[in-house]
Design a protein around this motif. Structure first.
Motif, PDB file in Angstrom:
ATOM      1  N   LEU A 134      -1.714 -13.084 -10.125  1.00 44.76           N
ATOM      2  CA  LEU A 134      -1.772 -11.621 -10.092  1.00 44.76           C
ATOM      3  C   LEU A 134      -1.092 -11.013 -11.314  1.00 44.76           C
ATOM      4  O   LEU A 134      -1.580 -10.033 -11.880  1.00 44.76           O
ATOM      5  CB  LEU A 134      -1.126 -11.106  -8.797  1.00 44.76           C
ATOM      6  N   ASN A 152      -5.918  -3.331  -6.959  1.00 40.53           N
ATOM      7  CA  ASN A 152      -5.931  -2.903  -5.559  1.00 40.53           C
ATOM      8  C   ASN A 152      -6.846  -3.784  -4.716  1.00 40.53           C
ATOM      9  O   ASN A 152      -6.538  -4.101  -3.558  1.00 40.53           O
ATOM     10  CB  ASN A 152      -6.363  -1.442  -5.451  1.00 40.53           C
ATOM     11  N   VAL A 155      -4.979  -7.190  -4.042  1.00 42.38           N
ATOM     12  CA  VAL A 155      -3.900  -7.019  -3.071  1.00 42.38           C
ATOM     13  C   VAL A 155      -4.482  -6.855  -1.668  1.00 42.38           C
ATOM     14  O   VAL A 155      -4.005  -7.473  -0.704  1.00 42.38           O
ATOM     15  CB  VAL A 155      -3.028  -5.804  -3.452  1.00 42.38           C
ATOM     16  N   LEU A 195       5.855  -7.145  -2.869  1.00 43.05           N
ATOM     17  CA  LEU A 195       4.407  -7.041  -2.725  1.00 43.05           C
ATOM     18  C   LEU A 195       3.843  -8.275  -2.026  1.00 43.05           C
ATOM     19  O   LEU A 195       2.989  -8.162  -1.135  1.00 43.05           O
ATOM     20  CB  LEU A 195       3.767  -6.881  -4.104  1.00 43.05           C
ATOM     21  N   MET A 199       1.644  -8.641   1.520  1.00 40.59           N
ATOM     22  CA  MET A 199       0.342  -9.309   1.529  1.00 40.59           C
ATOM     23  C   MET A 199       0.319 -10.530   2.452  1.00 40.59           C
ATOM     24  O   MET A 199      -0.704 -11.190   2.587  1.00 40.59           O
ATOM     25  CB  MET A 199      -0.024  -9.751   0.103  1.00 40.59           C
TER      26      MET A 199
END
Length: 350
Positions: A134, A152, A155, A195, A199
């Motif tokens: 990522l 986006n 994710v 993040l 996820m």
């Protein structure tokens, strides 16, 4: 080789042994198969964005089986190179072919094609690891590094995939999130760990930037943390580790070292000295060209300078201990290593 050693990089490299000479005494235990050199991104850290390494192609099924069938008990196969594996139509078939013989299988993906309709099919292949590169914790930084605006989507879809795994009780593939250690993005590491947790990913890797001295895009020495970690960057790494402990996310560097350690050159002035790759693995491009490892395309220009064989013409046995391979190993053991190895070291990438 046990399944544990195949998924644990420390044990994997320990299992290779320490005996090294120009001739490899044992066949490779790992294959890197670049099943495609095509990609749908334009990453500023990737050589294929700036030059054509080989003509665009997917590895044919016949070449794939020709290579794999020559080492029927191969322990570990990595299905990526300089392209995006999920562009390859035969990918599920390739994974199943390997899993049917008990091989540990993984690949890196940019995550752009991990769509819900593919979730169950991917799980059903038996894939052991899915590594998602990522490289940023926000949309703007992602666009700068990766060249297209897919942040986006990735994710969202990786989060959906891990949720699907939990709902269905699927324990594989093991999903991890990867960030290349750039000066532009290392301060995002704490947010990157947060993040990952949102996820549903519990494993994060800080990977070292690989570059050659001429450099291209962001893959230049001045953008790397290599030997240059500043105090504020070290603070970011420590903060990310602390956040990871709170959220149940492990943070490792490529090579399964501590993140801060991985960013430093080894104390020895020969950072290539502990490498075992030319004695343990073979890398083949989509066209069947044998290269020393997965790092070589990123660390030196011109495949012709370090091509070690051609799987479309010769057997793996003949390539493995060919004059070219023996010369490469001999040079790696000396004070003047091959060009791709001069700024490398064991912990650069797995």
């Amino acid at each position: 080789m046990s399944a544990t050693s195949l998924k644990d990089p420390r044990r994997y490299f320990e299992s290779i042994g320490t005996e090294r000479s120009a001739t490899a005494a044992s066949p490779p235990v790992c294959l890197y198969l670049e099943i495609t050199n095509r990609c749908n991104l334009l990453c500023d850290t990737c050589p294929r964005t700036f030059e054509e390494l080989e003509p665009p192609a997917d590895m044919s099924w016949s070449l794939f089986t020709r290579i794999v069938d020559q080492i029927p008990d191969i322990g570990r196969v990595v299905l990526h190179g300089v392209g995006e594996p999920m562009l390859v139509r035969d990918l599920p078939r390739m994974i199943r072919y390997l899993k049917d013989r008990g091989t540990y299988v993984l690949f890196n993906t940019n995550g752009t094609l991990l769509q819900p309709k593919k979730f169950q099919a991917l799980i059903d292949t038996g894939l052991d690891e899915l590594r998602v590169s990522l490289d940023a914790a926000d949309r703007a930084s992602y666009l700068r590094v990766r060249g297209k605006d897919f942040f986006n989507r990735i994710v969202r879809d990786v989060g959906k995939f891990t949720a699907f795994q939990r709902e269905t009780g699927a324990t594989t593939p093991r999903v991890s999130l990867w960030l290349t250690g750039l000066k532009e993005t290392v301060d995002q590491l704490p947010d990157f760990v947060r993040l990952a947790a949102t996820m549903g990913v519990t494993e994060v890797h800080l990977q070292r930037l690989v570059f050659d001295e001429a450099g291209f895009g962001l893959a230049r020495p001045e953008f790397s943390l290599f030997e240059q970690t500043r105090e504020d960057e070290a603070v970011a790494i420590e903060a990310a580790q602390a956040i990871g402990r709170e959220l149940g996310v492990t943070l490792d560097a490529s090579g399964a070292t501590e993140p801060g350690l991985s960013l430093k050159r080894q104390a020895d002035d020969k950072p290539w000295a502990t490498c075992r790759r030319p004695w343990s693995l073979m890398y083949f491009t989509a066209h069947g060209r044998a290269l020393p490892c997965c790092i070589a395309p990123f660390s030196a220009r011109g495949y012709e300078n370090y091509t070690l064989g051609d799987a479309t013409q010769d057997s793996l046995r003949d390539i493995w201990n060919s004059p070219a391979y023996k010369d490469f190993r001999s040079n790696l053991l000396g004070d003047a290593p091959p060009l791709p190895c001069q700024n490398c070291g064991l912990r650069w990438s797995l």
